[in-house]
Write a protein that holds these residues in place. Structure first.
Motif, PDB file in Angstrom:
ATOM      1  N   LYS A 198     -31.768 -56.475  90.844  1.00 14.20           N
ATOM      2  CA  LYS A 198     -31.726 -55.204  90.127  1.00 14.20           C
ATOM      3  C   LYS A 198     -31.657 -54.056  91.132  1.00 14.20           C
ATOM      4  O   LYS A 198     -32.394 -54.027  92.118  1.00 14.20           O
ATOM      5  N   SER A 199     -30.800 -53.107  90.863  1.00 12.38           N
ATOM      6  CA  SER A 199     -30.676 -51.949  91.745  1.00 12.38           C
ATOM      7  C   SER A 199     -31.876 -51.037  91.599  1.00 12.38           C
ATOM      8  O   SER A 199     -32.585 -51.066  90.578  1.00 12.38           O
ATOM      9  N   ASP A 200     -32.096 -50.204  92.611  1.00 10.88           N
ATOM     10  CA  ASP A 200     -33.179 -49.220  92.529  1.00 10.88           C
ATOM     11  C   ASP A 200     -32.968 -48.290  91.340  1.00 10.88           C
ATOM     12  O   ASP A 200     -33.933 -47.894  90.669  1.00 10.88           O
ATOM     13  N   ALA A 201     -31.718 -47.949  91.072  1.00  9.41           N
ATOM     14  CA  ALA A 201     -31.416 -47.065  89.944  1.00  9.41           C
ATOM     15  C   ALA A 201     -31.796 -47.712  88.625  1.00  9.41           C
ATOM     16  O   ALA A 201     -32.326 -47.052  87.719  1.00  9.41           O
ATOM     17  N   GLN A 202     -31.549 -49.022  88.489  1.00  7.65           N
ATOM     18  CA  GLN A 202     -31.908 -49.722  87.253  1.00  7.65           C
ATOM     19  C   GLN A 202     -33.412 -49.816  87.096  1.00  7.65           C
ATOM     20  O   GLN A 202     -33.951 -49.657  86.003  1.00  7.65           O
TER      21      GLN A 202
ATOM     22  N   ARG B 280     -35.593 -47.690  88.285  1.00  4.27           N
ATOM     23  CA  ARG B 280     -36.060 -46.351  87.900  1.00  4.27           C
ATOM     24  C   ARG B 280     -35.808 -46.101  86.420  1.00  4.27           C
ATOM     25  O   ARG B 280     -36.643 -45.509  85.728  1.00  4.27           O
ATOM     26  N   LYS B 281     -34.661 -46.556  85.937  1.00  2.09           N
ATOM     27  CA  LYS B 281     -34.345 -46.393  84.517  1.00  2.09           C
ATOM     28  C   LYS B 281     -35.317 -47.176  83.652  1.00  2.09           C
ATOM     29  O   LYS B 281     -35.813 -46.670  82.636  1.00  2.09           O
TER      30      LYS B 281
ATOM     31  N   GLN C  72     -34.815 -35.997  87.484  1.00  2.00           N
ATOM     32  CA  GLN C  72     -33.951 -36.725  86.560  1.00  2.00           C
ATOM     33  C   GLN C  72     -32.775 -35.853  86.122  1.00  2.00           C
ATOM     34  O   GLN C  72     -31.632 -36.326  86.024  1.00  2.00           O
TER      35      GLN C  72
ATOM     36  N   GLU D 178     -29.451 -35.646  88.068  1.00  2.00           N
ATOM     37  CA  GLU D 178     -28.481 -36.731  87.952  1.00  2.00           C
ATOM     38  C   GLU D 178     -27.502 -36.497  86.806  1.00  2.00           C
ATOM     39  O   GLU D 178     -26.537 -37.251  86.655  1.00  2.00           O
TER      40      GLU D 178
END
Length: 262
Positions: A76-80, A82-83, A114, A117
């Motif tokens: 999982k990406s860091d962005a995912q 965080r989401k 947030q 973005e």
């Protein structure tokens, strides 16, 4: 459909098994209290739900969406992450406010990050900032901190800092608000301030998970109570079932120690 489903969660630190087959559900608008002795895995469970720790096994499902599945080995990406974390608002034991920011700035910080973005942020920067500030002011007013918004954390009492932390946790409008022993660092008078806020949130049907050693508060506010011991859930039910009609011997021993110390 439950707002939260936790299925067969395990968490190990090296050879130490901290969580062992944790499963429960939480309905929208309900308050779940998690009780148990120190070291029983309560805080680790919250940290797994908030993606501060990664479980070794199990699933975490929010609003029918699987946010975590240990069987899915795709990174999982860091962005995912965080989401996924946005579904949970976290209130820690020790406030964790940023000392260089005022109370208002602490509450505004995450929504502003947030907002940056958003593709329209540059065009609508002033409008977005005003909306975030207005919402943060409303939250601090709800915490009875009208006169403290420009104060820095060192200028606030422990109870005031924790109320700022609660406002900050609410700022991103999470599905579930999590409290990790929110009064453990406070004296009795300041404890009352924070518990009154949490009780008010329960009256507003805020979905909450509350790890607490305040047994009377848990019995009064929670819709459902879970007792953890040794990394497992050994008893759960309504407050009446857990506190007054206890079946498990470990739960009985824990509550007996509490009544002797209160």
């Amino acid at each position: 459909m439950p707002i939260l489903e936790v299925q067969h969660l395990y968490k190990n630190f090296g050879s130490t098994k901290v969580l062992k087959d944790i499963s429960f559900t939480l309905e929208r608008g309900k308050a779940l209290a998690i009780i148990g002795s120190s070291g029983s895995g309560k805080t680790t469970l919250l940290r797994c739900l908030n993606f501060l720790e990664t479980p070794n096994e199990g699933k975490i499902i929010v609003n029918g969406e699987t946010l975590f599945d240990a069987a899915d080995h795709a990174a999982k990406s860091d962005a995912q992450i965080r989401k996924n974390r946005l579904h949970f608002g976290m209130v820690f034991q020790s406030f964790n406010l940023f000392p260089q920011y005022t109370a208002l700035e602490n509450v505004m910080l995450a929504p502003l990050l947030q907002a940056k973005e958003r593709p329209d942020y540059k065009q609508k920067k002033r409008e977005i900032h005003e909306q975030i500030e207005h919402h943060a002011i409303e939250l601090l007013e709800m915490m009875s901190l009208e006169g403290r918004m420009s104060h820095y954390p060192h200028q606030l009492s422990g109870g005031q800092q924790q109320r700022v932390a609660i406002a900050r946790a609410l700022a991103l409008k999470p599905d579930i608000l999590c409290f990790d022993e929110p009064t453990s660092a406070l004296d009795p008078e300041l404890t009352g301030e924070v518990l009154r806020v949490i009780r008010s949130l329960a009256d507003q049907h805020t979905t909450m998970i509350i790890v607490t050693h305040e047994m009377a508060f848990a019995r009064d506010v929670a819709d459902h109570v879970v007792f953890m011991d040794g990394g497992t859930i050994v008893e759960e039910g309504t407050p009446t079932e857990v506190f007054e009609n206890t079946h498990n011997e470990r739960t009985k021993a824990f509550l007996s120690r509490f009544s002797q110390n209160s």
